[in-house]
Design an enzyme around this catalytic site. Structure first.
Site, PDB file in Angstrom:
ATOM      1  N   LYS A 180       0.690  -1.259  -0.159  1.00  0.00           N
ATOM      2  CA  LYS A 180       0.056  -0.099  -0.196  1.00  0.00           C
ATOM      3  C   LYS A 180       0.763   1.203  -0.054  1.00  0.00           C
ATOM      4  O   LYS A 180       1.727   1.336   0.875  1.00  0.00           O
ATOM      5  CB  LYS A 180      -0.888   0.063   1.256  1.00  0.00           C
ATOM      6  CG  LYS A 180      -1.880   1.165   1.228  1.00  0.00           C
ATOM      7  CD  LYS A 180      -2.658   1.377   2.400  1.00  0.00           C
ATOM      8  CE  LYS A 180      -2.027   2.544   3.144  1.00  0.00           C
ATOM      9  NZ  LYS A 180      -1.607   3.882   2.746  1.00  0.00           N
ATOM     10  N   GLY A 232       7.232   4.387   8.146  1.00  0.00           N
ATOM     11  CA  GLY A 232       6.261   5.556   8.412  1.00  0.00           C
ATOM     12  C   GLY A 232       6.521   6.356  10.009  1.00  0.00           C
ATOM     13  O   GLY A 232       7.799   5.736  10.576  1.00  0.00           O
ATOM     14  N   SER A 233       5.550   6.673  10.611  1.00  0.00           N
ATOM     15  CA  SER A 233       5.728   7.435  11.745  1.00  0.00           C
ATOM     16  C   SER A 233       5.898   6.400  12.917  1.00  0.00           C
ATOM     17  O   SER A 233       5.418   5.097  13.011  1.00  0.00           O
ATOM     18  CB  SER A 233       4.479   8.357  12.084  1.00  0.00           C
ATOM     19  OG  SER A 233       3.344   7.638  12.030  1.00  0.00           O
ATOM     20  N   THR A 234       6.532   6.752  14.238  1.00  0.00           N
ATOM     21  CA  THR A 234       6.708   6.063  15.126  1.00  0.00           C
ATOM     22  C   THR A 234       5.395   5.429  15.819  1.00  0.00           C
ATOM     23  O   THR A 234       5.056   4.367  16.375  1.00  0.00           O
ATOM     24  CB  THR A 234       7.520   6.667  16.374  1.00  0.00           C
ATOM     25  OG1 THR A 234       8.930   6.748  15.530  1.00  0.00           O
ATOM     26  CG2 THR A 234       7.854   5.714  17.339  1.00  0.00           C
ATOM     27  N   GLY A 237       3.672   2.828  13.636  1.00  0.00           N
ATOM     28  CA  GLY A 237       4.668   1.706  13.927  1.00  0.00           C
ATOM     29  C   GLY A 237       4.259   0.775  15.285  1.00  0.00           C
ATOM     30  O   GLY A 237       4.271  -0.347  15.343  1.00  0.00           O
ATOM     31  N   GLU A 254      10.634   0.745  10.110  1.00  0.00           N
ATOM     32  CA  GLU A 254      11.512   1.702   9.890  1.00  0.00           C
ATOM     33  C   GLU A 254      10.589   3.011  10.157  1.00  0.00           C
ATOM     34  O   GLU A 254       9.944   3.510   9.356  1.00  0.00           O
ATOM     35  CB  GLU A 254      11.799   1.947   8.501  1.00  0.00           C
ATOM     36  CG  GLU A 254      12.497   0.490   7.676  1.00  0.00           C
ATOM     37  CD  GLU A 254      14.275   0.768   7.950  1.00  0.00           C
ATOM     38  OE1 GLU A 254      14.481   1.540   8.652  1.00  0.00           O
ATOM     39  OE2 GLU A 254      14.612  -0.295   7.545  1.00  0.00           O
ATOM     40  N   CYS A 288      13.096  10.865   6.854  1.00  0.00           N
ATOM     41  CA  CYS A 288      13.506  10.278   8.262  1.00  0.00           C
ATOM     42  C   CYS A 288      14.685  10.134   8.623  1.00  0.00           C
ATOM     43  O   CYS A 288      14.978  10.509   9.986  1.00  0.00           O
ATOM     44  CB  CYS A 288      13.045   8.736   8.081  1.00  0.00           C
ATOM     45  SG  CYS A 288      13.862   7.924   6.837  1.00  0.00           S
ATOM     46  N   GLU A 385      10.309  15.151  15.808  1.00  0.00           N
ATOM     47  CA  GLU A 385      10.346  15.277  14.311  1.00  0.00           C
ATOM     48  C   GLU A 385       9.527  16.207  13.808  1.00  0.00           C
ATOM     49  O   GLU A 385       8.323  16.123  13.801  1.00  0.00           O
ATOM     50  CB  GLU A 385      10.270  13.920  13.840  1.00  0.00           C
ATOM     51  CG  GLU A 385      10.640  13.631  12.360  1.00  0.00           C
ATOM     52  CD  GLU A 385      10.244  12.170  11.798  1.00  0.00           C
ATOM     53  OE1 GLU A 385       9.353  11.781  12.282  1.00  0.00           O
ATOM     54  OE2 GLU A 385      11.341  11.501  11.204  1.00  0.00           O
TER      55      GLU A 385
HETATM   56  P1  TAP Z   1       2.428   7.556   8.583  1.00  0.00           P
HETATM   57  O1  TAP Z   1       1.255   8.015   9.033  1.00  0.00           O
HETATM   58  O2  TAP Z   1       2.848   6.555   9.570  1.00  0.00           O
HETATM   59  O3  TAP Z   1       2.109   6.684   7.376  1.00  0.00           O
HETATM   60  C1  TAP Z   1       2.847   5.652   6.655  1.00  0.00           C
HETATM   61  C2  TAP Z   1       1.888   4.681   5.960  1.00  0.00           C
HETATM   62  O4  TAP Z   1       1.259   4.036   6.745  1.00  0.00           O
HETATM   63  C3  TAP Z   1       1.026   5.365   5.035  1.00  0.00           C
HETATM   64  O5  TAP Z   1       0.711   4.443   3.829  1.00  0.00           O
HETATM   65  C4  TAP Z   1      -0.296   5.444   5.768  1.00  0.00           C
HETATM   66  O6  TAP Z   1      -1.508   5.564   5.177  1.00  0.00           O
HETATM   67  C5  TAP Z   1      -0.372   3.973   6.560  1.00  0.00           C
HETATM   68  N1  TAP Z   1      -0.920   4.041   7.890  1.00  0.00           N
HETATM   69  C6  TAP Z   1      -1.534   5.123   8.420  1.00  0.00           C
HETATM   70  N2  TAP Z   1      -2.274   4.510   9.749  1.00  0.00           N
HETATM   71  C7  TAP Z   1      -2.096   3.187   9.642  1.00  0.00           C
HETATM   72  C8  TAP Z   1      -2.502   2.004  10.369  1.00  0.00           C
HETATM   73  N3  TAP Z   1      -3.001   2.186  11.421  1.00  0.00           N
HETATM   74  N4  TAP Z   1      -2.093   0.643  10.194  1.00  0.00           N
HETATM   75  C9  TAP Z   1      -1.416   0.616   8.786  1.00  0.00           C
HETATM   76  N5  TAP Z   1      -1.090   1.625   8.046  1.00  0.00           N
HETATM   77  C10 TAP Z   1      -1.244   2.709   8.405  1.00  0.00           C
HETATM   78  O7  TAP Z   1       3.723   8.282   8.217  1.00  0.00           O
HETATM   79  P2  TAP Z   1       3.823   9.283   7.046  1.00  0.00           P
HETATM   80  O8  TAP Z   1       3.134  10.542   7.485  1.00  0.00           O
HETATM   81  O9  TAP Z   1       3.249   8.798   5.848  1.00  0.00           O
HETATM   82  O10 TAP Z   1       5.468   9.510   7.048  1.00  0.00           O
HETATM   83  C11 TAP Z   1       6.029  10.314   7.728  1.00  0.00           C
HETATM   84  C12 TAP Z   1       6.741   9.366   8.884  1.00  0.00           C
HETATM   85  O11 TAP Z   1       7.568   8.369   8.316  1.00  0.00           O
HETATM   86  C13 TAP Z   1       7.973  10.059   9.499  1.00  0.00           C
HETATM   87  O12 TAP Z   1       7.890  10.082  10.822  1.00  0.00           O
HETATM   88  C14 TAP Z   1       9.196   9.619   8.928  1.00  0.00           C
HETATM   89  O13 TAP Z   1      10.292   9.600  10.083  1.00  0.00           O
HETATM   90  C15 TAP Z   1       8.664   8.399   8.806  1.00  0.00           C
HETATM   91  N6  TAP Z   1       9.615   7.691   7.846  1.00  0.00           N
HETATM   92  C16 TAP Z   1      10.649   6.885   8.147  1.00  0.00           C
HETATM   93  C17 TAP Z   1      11.645   6.149   7.302  1.00  0.00           C
HETATM   94  C18 TAP Z   1      12.635   5.480   7.685  1.00  0.00           C
HETATM   95  S1  TAP Z   1      13.086   4.400   6.647  1.00  0.00           S
HETATM   96  N7  TAP Z   1      12.657   5.164   8.966  1.00  0.00           N
HETATM   97  C19 TAP Z   1      11.423   6.619   5.919  1.00  0.00           C
HETATM   98  C20 TAP Z   1      10.406   7.484   5.475  1.00  0.00           C
HETATM   99  C21 TAP Z   1       9.435   8.132   6.538  1.00  0.00           C
HETATM  100  P3  TAP Z   1      -2.111   7.030   4.822  1.00  0.00           P
HETATM  101  O14 TAP Z   1      -0.873   7.499   3.773  1.00  0.00           O
HETATM  102  O15 TAP Z   1      -3.294   6.936   4.328  1.00  0.00           O
HETATM  103  O16 TAP Z   1      -2.129   7.678   5.958  1.00  0.00           O
END
Ligand code: TAP
Length: 477
Positions: A180, A232-234, A237, A254, A288, A385
């Site tokens: 996804k 994604g976000s902590t 996670g 991650e 990230c 962050e």
């Molecule tokens: P999230 O809100 O955590 O979203 C990540 C993914 O998970 C999206 O596809 C999201 O869908 C989905 N998601 C949301 N709620 C979920 C749930 N309850 N169960 C399963 N999946 C769910 O993070 P974001 O805002 O997209 O990204 C930013 C964060 O990601 C930052 O904290 C960043 O540090 C972290 N990040 C980490 C890394 C590594 S390698 N460590 C790399 C990139 C980003 P939607 O898009 O529809 O919300």
């Protein structure tokens, strides 16, 4: 001040964005049974396409297709045969590189020079690299037996690259995939689905289901998913770790970061300033492992800040499709609101906010490259962050103090060191609680290097030989 611009039309013409997109299940595009959602160009607020939302039933169909493809086709193939598909996908990504780069910049907001020179070539490199492993798994140290169906959920900051990080090792190791993409950036994953068709990948080996968090949750909770890979976000996670607790699913996470980029007084200052700029303004700081905390040795702090401000004054913010743009659009209004909120908190807590004079486009979501001085470790902008183009500057006197401050965070994804002394690099790398430590460089990515976090930045490694462990049974538990 704001200005109007017309996005470069010649670049836009090389991508064919359809009015609507279905889900990619069992090798075909099919309708989703949820309510379709819109994806928007963050630089113009133009609606790009309607995208299907996968319901629990759609996710179930995708998992069943992946299971069939795994048991009947993909796990039965020799590694050498699987490798041919991965090489083919890598070549097609290269051949269609311009188209993919433009689409990524339109859907995500990142500058075209980054999607063209970093995202697309690095994604292709991951497929080439793991293609090379597919027939050599017995040398991986993790066995040769695939897990089965991998459920993969990725964020919006590197849509195609995160997909490549996840899909390439999974397929090389003989797993099939249900992935996804993030809700705000689904288009390159859907283009990747077309690439799978073009490569004649057997139906069901890769399934792409679009949707919001509930779709991700349905993948994670599905009883026939053997392995969950999440970036994604902590916060999310943690929710995923709870969902899979007590099941036999394997998980890699991650998560977020708050990296220290540490500049010593013997560092080559101009080089360090370039590294600081790259560390925090690359991809608008939606990274990230961004170097979001600058730790600079007190004796050179004034000089570094002066040169850094001068360099920030030369950054061009604007049209992501303009090849001269350095900083593009913020990916979504939600993310822009989060950045603004934390910047206001930084000011309210007494840190000094500075940005170079910078005109921003009138339409779209934008934030100027910004730094904060006078930041203390207790400030929220030093702890949380921000995931935007905002740098918090702190100072230190001794290497020990630098290590203490760098490690004073719940995260542990990356760090950077700028110094002339090789022995200091080795000592610091040993002391820093970070999965990746860069020395005299920053944000360098390579498919041969493992990447991943300590502490609240998650667990498991992606990339390199280590990245195979998550997808092979001998690495189990
Ligand atoms: P999230 O809100 O955590 O979203 C990540 C993914 O998970 C999206 O596809 C999201 O869908 C989905 N998601 C949301 N709620 C979920 C749930 N309850 N169960 C399963 N999946 C769910 O993070 P974001 O805002 O997209 O990204 C930013 C964060 O990601 C930052 O904290 C960043 O540090 C972290 N990040 C980490 C890394 C590594 S390698 N460590 C790399 C990139 C980003 P939607 O898009 O529809 O919300």
């Amino acid at each position: 001040m704001t200005f109007d611009y017309a996005p470069a039309p010649e670049s836009r013409a090389i991508v064919d964005i359809k009015g609507s997109y279905g889900l990619f299940v069992n090798g075909e595009f099919v309708d989703g049974s949820g309510t379709a959602f819109k994806t928007v160009n963050p630089a113009t607020e133009e609606v790009l396409a309607e995208v299907a939302e996968a319901s629990e039933a759609d996710v179930d169909a995708a998992v069943r297709a992946a299971r069939r493809a795994h048991s009947r086709v993909w796990s039965k193939m020799t590694g050498a045969e699987r490798a041919k598909y991965l090489y083919r996908i890598a070549r097609i990504i290269q051949e269609r590189g311009r188209e993919i780069a433009v689409l990524e910049s339109i859907d995500n907001g990142k500058p075209i020079k980054e999607s063209r020179d970093v995202d697309v070539p690095t994604a292709a490199a991951h497929f080439f690299y793991y293609a090379g492993w597919a027939d050599k798994l017995e040398y991986s140290g993790y066995g040769t037996t695939s897990l089965g169906v991998a459920g993969q959920v990725i964020p919006w900051n590197f849509p195609l690259l995160m997909l490549a990080w996840k899909i390439a090792p999974a397929l090389a190791a003989g797993n099939t995939v249900v992935l996804k993409p993030a809700e705000t950036t689904p288009l390159t994953a859907l283009l990747f689905a077309e690439i799978c068709q073009q490569a004649d990948l057997p139906p069901g080996v890769v399934n792409i289901v679009t949707g919001a968090g509930a779709t991700g949750q349905a993948i994670v909770a599905h009883p026939d998913v053997d392995k969950v890979a999440f970036t994604g976000s902590t916060g999310v996670g943690r929710a995923i770790a709870k969902t899979v607790a007590g099941t036999d699913k394997r998980v890699t996470l991650e998560l977020g970061g708050k990296a220290a980029n540490i500049v010593f007084d013997d560092a080559p200052i101009d080089q360090a300033v370039e590294g600081i700029v790259n560390g925090i303004f690359f991809n608008q700081g939606h990274v990230c492992c961004a170097g979001s905390r600058l730790l600079v040795q007190e004796s050179v702090a004034d000089e570094v800040l002066e040169r850094l401000k001068r360099r920030m004054g030369t950054l061009r913010v604007g049209d992501p499709l303009d090849k001269n743009t350095d900083v593009g659009a913020i990916n979504s209004p939600m993310q822009l609101a989060r950045i603004k909120e934390l910047v206001e908190v930084g000011e309210a807590e007494g840190a000094g906010r500075w940005s170079a004079a910078c005109d921003l486009p009138g339409q779209g979501f934008w934030f100027p490259p910004t730094l904060f001085t006078g930041v203390s470790q207790a400030h929220r902008i030093a702890r949380e962050e921000i995931f935007g183009p905002v740098l918090s500057v702190l100072t230190f006197r001794t290497p020990t103090e630098a290590v203490e401050k760098a490690n004073n965070t719940p995260y542990g994804l990356s760090a950077g060191i700028w110094t002339d002394k090789g022995s200091r690099i080795l000592w610091m790398a040993d002391q820093l609680r970070a999965g990746v430590v860069w020395a005299n460089t920053f944000n360098k990515f390579d498919p041969t290097s493992p990447f991943g976090g300590y502490k609240e930045s998650g667990y498991g490694r992606e990339g390199g030989r280590h990245g195979l462990e998550a997808y092979l049974t001998a690495g189990e538990r």
